[in-house]
Design a protein around this motif. Structure first.
Motif, mmCIF file in Angstrom:
data_model
loop_
_atom_site.group_PDB
_atom_site.id
_atom_site.type_symbol
_atom_site.label_atom_id
_atom_site.label_comp_id
_atom_site.label_asym_id
_atom_site.label_seq_id
_atom_site.Cartn_x
_atom_site.Cartn_y
_atom_site.Cartn_z
ATOM 1 N N ALA A 125 -45.643 63.547 -0.861
ATOM 2 C CA ALA A 125 -46.746 63.328 -1.797
ATOM 3 C C ALA A 125 -48.078 63.688 -1.146
ATOM 4 O O ALA A 125 -48.946 64.295 -1.786
ATOM 5 N N GLU A 126 -48.243 63.333 0.118
ATOM 6 C CA GLU A 126 -49.480 63.663 0.835
ATOM 7 C C GLU A 126 -49.629 65.172 0.997
ATOM 8 O O GLU A 126 -50.733 65.721 0.885
ATOM 9 N N ARG A 186 -52.643 67.755 -0.614
ATOM 10 C CA ARG A 186 -53.397 68.705 0.208
ATOM 11 C C ARG A 186 -53.064 70.164 -0.110
ATOM 12 O O ARG A 186 -53.533 71.075 0.557
ATOM 13 N N GLY A 187 -52.225 70.378 -1.102
ATOM 14 C CA GLY A 187 -51.890 71.742 -1.486
ATOM 15 C C GLY A 187 -50.855 72.389 -0.593
ATOM 16 O O GLY A 187 -50.749 73.614 -0.548
#
Length: 85
Positions: free
Chosen positions: A61-62, A66-67
């Protein structure tokens, strides 16, 4: 007779002093045991928090925020270190 009475009272005083020191030490040990239990609880909570933060779902998810994306199996390169003699 007075000498034996003095010896008796000196022995009793030594026993009382030893008991008082033992009780004080026992109270200190109980306090330290409570501190150890509290620290163990904190440690367990911290270890659970670290395990959660290192979980693949949370990290994925993180990365998305951040793409970025997770590496696929074909993108992973495993390096072998030479064994030591």
């Amino acid at each position: 007779m007075i000498a034996w009475t003095v010896v008796f009272f000196a022995a009793i005083a030594a026993i009382i002093a030893r008991e008082r020191n033992g009780l004080a030490l026992s109270a200190r040990i109980a306090t330290l045991d409570d501190s150890i239990r509290a620290l163990d609880g904190t440690r367990s909570a911290l270890e659970a928090s670290v395990a959660h933060l290192k979980s693949r779902d949370l990290l994925s998810a993180e990365l998305k925020v951040r793409g970025l994306r997770s590496a696929t199996d074909s993108e992973v390169t495993r390096l072998r270190l030479p064994s030591h003699p």
